[in-house]
Design a protein around this motif. Structure first.
Motif, PDB file in Angstrom:
ATOM      1  N   SER A  21       0.829  -1.211   0.000  1.00 64.77           N
ATOM      2  CA  SER A  21       0.000   0.000   0.000  1.00 64.77           C
ATOM      3  C   SER A  21       0.864   1.263   0.000  1.00 64.77           C
ATOM      4  CB  SER A  21      -0.951  -0.007   1.203  1.00 64.77           C
ATOM      5  OG  SER A  21      -0.174   0.114   2.384  1.00 64.77           O
ATOM      6  N   ASP A  69       0.757   3.138  -3.158  1.00 63.53           N
ATOM      7  CA  ASP A  69      -0.510   3.683  -3.661  1.00 63.53           C
ATOM      8  C   ASP A  69      -0.629   5.175  -3.419  1.00 63.53           C
ATOM      9  OD1 ASP A  69      -1.199   1.154  -4.365  1.00 63.53           O
ATOM     10  OD2 ASP A  69      -2.343   0.738  -2.526  1.00 63.53           O
ATOM     11  N   ASP A  70       0.133   5.649  -2.450  1.00 62.86           N
ATOM     12  CA  ASP A  70      -0.053   7.032  -2.050  1.00 62.86           C
ATOM     13  C   ASP A  70       1.128   7.892  -2.520  1.00 62.86           C
ATOM     14  OD1 ASP A  70      -0.382   9.402  -0.816  1.00 62.86           O
ATOM     15  OD2 ASP A  70      -0.494   8.617   1.236  1.00 62.86           O
ATOM     16  N   LYS A 115       1.739  11.043  -2.416  1.00 59.34           N
ATOM     17  CA  LYS A 115       2.245  12.071  -1.498  1.00 59.34           C
ATOM     18  C   LYS A 115       3.225  11.479  -0.480  1.00 59.34           C
ATOM     19  CE  LYS A 115      -0.008  16.020   0.326  1.00 59.34           C
ATOM     20  NZ  LYS A 115      -1.257  16.432   0.976  1.00 59.34           N
ATOM     21  N   SER A 116       2.829  10.318   0.092  1.00 58.13           N
ATOM     22  CA  SER A 116       3.720   9.773   1.124  1.00 58.13           C
ATOM     23  C   SER A 116       4.976   9.180   0.477  1.00 58.13           C
ATOM     24  CB  SER A 116       3.000   8.762   2.017  1.00 58.13           C
ATOM     25  OG  SER A 116       2.722   7.599   1.302  1.00 58.13           O
TER      26      SER A 116
END
Ligand SMILES: O=P(O)(O)OC[C@H]1O[C@](O)(CO)[C@@H](O)[C@@H]1O
Length: 406
Positions: free
Chosen positions: A17, A20-21, A23-24
């Motif tokens: 996961s 998936d992000d 920004k992080s």
């Protein structure tokens, strides 16, 4: 669990996961490795433009040298392998990569030395430049402007290709490789033309777009490759000399960015020995004892199962027959064969096939996705892909203390 020593943060198990992000991911890449890797196409264009301003008459006027030595370490050293593969097997002049300080004893006035260093201060490149100047060899230097290497080239009145600094060096592969190729072109060893450079840059841009952090794993080939490799011992074999250069590059970036141990090499050589790994403890034996109903990521004791994963870099049969050392059909049959071997033993295999017309573009087509994959694999383990404290620690421990501090 956070682990590691000397300020390394990360976790042993892969967190899908995390990819998936966007920004992080960007936050976990404070050094900007994703951005630097996406600049590969721009590096090709920038290097070609800067090279056009460099006067190479000093090295071209004296005609064909006896040999070319490309001196540098790490990514800088890989530019020598890139030059050899682009020059091809019919190159009339030996091209020798030299990865330790200084130069081989035979190098002299009849030779060309290309000293490469992204920082412009590696002892390997500096000692080679110094020895080249002392022995009267034709010298070309490639690297960081305003560095010791540039000063040395100036003292030797040698051409210097400035490569704007992008730390770390492995993020500057294309910025370093293009000047080396253009220096070799000036002495008639490679035929790289402006169209090849433009097409290579376009392909690198297109691959960076496909591999961008915002593209989900099911459409992003680099994220898919990274997740497939997670928890495995990757074996990366190249079907041709060009594909083998790309395989070695992948081993370098997987090791430096994702800290994975990798075996890489030429399939021709592997087929006579290391291919036996497919039968061993991490290959067929691991696969045949696997409980198909068990969690694929867990062993009996709950720890992750360690298995091989084969990544096969194929040249795609595009190598012109008359230029190749061995018929393309032989390379292709060997690549088909190892895929069959892996399949028979249940060893998972990823295949990357080169695309494009020129050798340079084909090489680019085999490096862009893997470069990004090494970053995504690092990020999925919570590792900062840029900082490699072990390298600084190694330098600290192996360098003598300054005078007065012993
Ligand atoms: O290209 P440079 O700056 O000479 O560095 C050589 C090698 O040393 C390192 O900087 C490690 O010290 C690698 O990242 C690099 O490939």
């Amino acid at each position: 669990m956070e682990g590691g020593a000397a300020g390394v943060h990360g976790h042993r198990h892969v967190d899908e996961s995390a990819l998936d992000d966007e920004k992080s991911m960007l936050a976990n890449d404070p050094g900007g490795m994703l951005r630097a890797t996406a600049s590969a196409g721009a590096q090709v264009r920038e290097a070609a433009a800067l090279a056009a301003e460099t006067d190479l008459s000093m090295i071209s006027d004296e005609g064909r040298p006896r040999a070319v030595v490309v001196a540098g370490i790490g990514t800088a050293g890989l530019t020598g392998s890139i030059l050899s593969t682009v020059a091809g097997p019919r190159c009339p002049v030996p091209i020798i990569g030299h990865r330790s300080p200084g130069l081989p004893g035979w190098v002299g006035a009849a030779d060309v030395v290309i000293a490469v260093s992204a920082s412009g201060r590696s002892p390997e490149a500096l000692a080679a430049a110094e020895a080249a100047a002392r022995r009267g060899a034709r010298l070309v230097a490639v690297g960081n402007p305003d560095s010791e290497l540039e000063a040395m080239a100036a003292r030797a009145r040698a051409p210097f290709f400035p490569v704007p600094r992008r730390a770390p060096a492995r993020a500057s592969l294309w910025g370093l490789a293009v000047p080396v190729l253009l220096a070799a072109r000036a002495i008639g060893l490679v035929k790289v033309n402006e169209a090849d450079l433009a097409e290579t840059a376009t392909r690198l841009d297109a691959d960076a777009e496909r591999c961008r952090p915002g593209a989900d794993s099911f459409v992003n080939p680099a994220k898919a490759l990274a997740l497939g490799l997670a928890g495995s011992i990757p074996i990366v074999w190249g079907s041709s000399p060009l594909a083998t250069v790309a395989a070695r590059r992948f081993a370098d970036t997987l090791a430096a960015n994702a800290r994975y141990p990798v075996m890489a090499g030429a399939l021709g050589e592997a087929g006579r020995g290391r291919v036996g790994l497919l039968d061993g403890v991490f290959g067929g034996l691991a696969e045949s004892s696997r409980d198909i109903f068990a969690d694929p990521d867990a062993d009996d004791d709950g720890s992750a199962a360690t298995r091989l994963r084969l990544v096969l870099f194929r040249d795609g049969g595009l190598n012109p027959e008359e230029d190749a050392d061995e018929p393309v059909a032989v390379e292709e049959r060997r690549a088909d064969a190892v895929q069959t071997l892996a399949e028979r033993r249940g060893v998972r295999c990823d295949v990357l096939t080169a695309e494009g017309g020129s050798a340079l573009e084909r090489l680019a087509s085999l490096t862009a996705v893997p470069d990004f994959a090494s970053l995504y694999l690092a990020l999925a383990h919570g590792l900062d892909p840029m900082a490699v404290p072990a390298i600084s620690e190694m330098k600290e421990l192996s360098n003598p203390l300054p005078e007065g501090m012993q």
